[in-house]
Design an enzyme around this catalytic site. Structure first.
Site, PDB file in Angstrom:
ATOM      1  N   ASP A  84       0.811  -1.215   0.000  1.00  0.00           N
ATOM      2  CA  ASP A  84       0.000   0.000   0.000  1.00  0.00           C
ATOM      3  C   ASP A  84       0.845   1.265   0.000  1.00  0.00           C
ATOM      4  O   ASP A  84       2.056   1.231   0.250  1.00  0.00           O
ATOM      5  CB  ASP A  84      -0.951   0.001   1.209  1.00  0.00           C
ATOM      6  CG  ASP A  84      -0.319  -0.560   2.482  1.00  0.00           C
ATOM      7  OD1 ASP A  84       0.920  -0.486   2.622  1.00  0.00           O
ATOM      8  OD2 ASP A  84      -1.056  -1.075   3.333  1.00  0.00           O
ATOM      9  N   ASN A 110      -7.454  -3.337  14.191  1.00  0.00           N
ATOM     10  CA  ASN A 110      -8.882  -3.494  13.855  1.00  0.00           C
ATOM     11  C   ASN A 110      -9.112  -4.658  12.885  1.00  0.00           C
ATOM     12  O   ASN A 110     -10.192  -4.803  12.331  1.00  0.00           O
ATOM     13  CB  ASN A 110      -9.431  -2.190  13.259  1.00  0.00           C
ATOM     14  CG  ASN A 110      -8.773  -1.831  11.922  1.00  0.00           C
ATOM     15  OD1 ASN A 110      -7.857  -2.523  11.475  1.00  0.00           O
ATOM     16  ND2 ASN A 110      -9.235  -0.759  11.296  1.00  0.00           N
ATOM     17  N   GLU A 151      -9.679  -2.192   5.305  1.00  0.00           N
ATOM     18  CA  GLU A 151     -10.305  -1.921   6.588  1.00  0.00           C
ATOM     19  C   GLU A 151     -11.550  -2.789   6.779  1.00  0.00           C
ATOM     20  O   GLU A 151     -12.080  -3.348   5.803  1.00  0.00           O
ATOM     21  CB  GLU A 151     -10.691  -0.431   6.652  1.00  0.00           C
ATOM     22  CG  GLU A 151      -9.540   0.531   6.442  1.00  0.00           C
ATOM     23  CD  GLU A 151      -8.615   0.639   7.665  1.00  0.00           C
ATOM     24  OE1 GLU A 151      -8.548  -0.289   8.485  1.00  0.00           O
ATOM     25  OE2 GLU A 151      -7.928   1.673   7.783  1.00  0.00           O
TER      26      GLU A 151
HETATM   27  C1  F6R Z   1       1.083  -1.435   6.059  1.00  0.00           C
HETATM   28  C2  F6R Z   1       0.264  -2.574   6.420  1.00  0.00           C
HETATM   29  C3  F6R Z   1      -0.571  -2.562   7.664  1.00  0.00           C
HETATM   30  C4  F6R Z   1       0.247  -2.894   8.895  1.00  0.00           C
HETATM   31  C5  F6R Z   1      -0.634  -2.949  10.145  1.00  0.00           C
HETATM   32  C6  F6R Z   1       0.133  -3.247  11.408  1.00  0.00           C
HETATM   33  O1  F6R Z   1       1.796  -1.690   4.857  1.00  0.00           O
HETATM   34  O2  F6R Z   1       0.277  -3.513   5.727  1.00  0.00           O
HETATM   35  O3  F6R Z   1      -1.604  -3.483   7.488  1.00  0.00           O
HETATM   36  O4  F6R Z   1       0.880  -4.135   8.736  1.00  0.00           O
HETATM   37  O5  F6R Z   1      -1.297  -1.723  10.287  1.00  0.00           O
HETATM   38  O6  F6R Z   1       0.985  -2.171  11.688  1.00  0.00           O
HETATM   39  P1  F6R Z   1       1.972  -2.198  12.959  1.00  0.00           P
HETATM   40  O7  F6R Z   1       3.008  -3.188  12.682  1.00  0.00           O
HETATM   41  O8  F6R Z   1       2.513  -0.781  13.004  1.00  0.00           O
HETATM   42  O9  F6R Z   1       1.127  -2.536  14.138  1.00  0.00           O
END
Ligand code: F6R
Length: 255
Positions: free
Chosen positions: A67, A136, A143
């Site tokens: 992303d 979440n 999402e």
């Molecule tokens: C970003 C992504 C997100 C993160 C997720 C966990 O490229 O893929 O899905 O993996 O938000 O983020 P952290 O590791 O910061 O808790």
């Protein structure tokens, strides 16, 4: 799902790094799907260490990140392009032309999403997809409420995601409200998925992902349908699993 539980975050992260290195050793031309976020910073440090030790090479690999924020240029310090250069690309032998992220600041984000989806398909789809887990239940920026067969597209970020990611920006109002993200259908086409989640903040959502119903309310739960998905957890992230001892019987010490 294969559930590997390690005593601490370091051991879990080393395990996930080892799965990526093993894949690269088996197939140097692997198409990697890469993630960003706090959890991945230590994983990339460990991959760089293995690279410097001569244990893994990215020279023939290709990568596609999950992303990118809409509106941020590849040079913006909060862009995922910048994150990837800083945490991985500048330190390994992945040729620049073989690393891909969506471009966040183009004139038509949905056209860019379509182009990116086609580029992934043209590369033969993802060989090994690395995932983190949003508190979440999001994977990539899919999402809660995302279509479970979605393709790469523009998504509006959930308030919880904006709050969680505001730590990277000077002001919370600077966090972009939209992102281009690989879709859930895109992710499910990967030959192999490795999801890493550590720490107490991930305990409740890890239980919903692994043991809850498959539902768009928790997008990561769709991984229950994937035929080759490994979930790597530390003891804290595994603490709310009802069948934890069963998983530990199958894979003692996360082996
Ligand atoms: C970003 C992504 C997100 C993160 C997720 C966990 O490229 O893929 O899905 O993996 O938000 O983020 P952290 O590791 O910061 O808790």
């Amino acid at each position: 799902m294969k559930i590997l539980i390690h005593p601490d975050a370091g051991a879990a992260t080393e395990c996930a790094a080892g799965l990526i290195a093993a894949r690269l050793a088996r197939d140097r031309r692997t198409v990697l799907g890469l993630a960003t976020g706090g959890t991945m910073e230590d994983l990339y440090r460990r991959l760089i260490r293995r690279h410097h030790a001569g244990e893994c090479s990215f020279a023939e690999a290709t990568s596609f990140n999950l992303d990118e924020y809409v509106g941020l240029s590849p040079t913006h310090p909060c862009s995922y392009w910048h994150y990837m250069r800083h945490h991985l690309f500048d330190h390994v032998d992945l040729p620049a032309g073989q690393a891909h992220l969506p471009r966040g600041n183009g004139p038509d984000p949905q056209a860019e999403a379509d182009r990116y989806e086609n580029a992934i398909a043209a590369a033969g789809d993802i060989g090994l997809q690395l995932l983190g887990l949003g508190p979440n239940g999001h994977i990539g920026f899919n999402e809660p409420g995302s279509s479970l067969s979605s393709l790469t597209r523009v998504k509006t970020l959930a308030r919880a995601t904006i709050e969680a990611n505001s730590r990277y920006f000077d002001r919370p109002e600077d966090v972009p409200r939209r992102a281009i993200t690989m879709g859930i259908g895109t992710i499910l086409r990967a030959q192999e998925v490795v999801l890493l989640a550590v720490g107490p903040r991930k305990a409740e959502v890890a239980a919903r992902m692994i043991e809850g119903p498959v539902t768009a309310f928790c997008p990561a739960s769709v991984l229950q349908f994937h035929r080759n998905c490994t979930v790597v957890l530390d003891a804290e992230a595994a603490s709310e699993l009802a069948l934890r001892s069963y998983y530990e019987d199958i894979h003692p010490s996360g082996s």
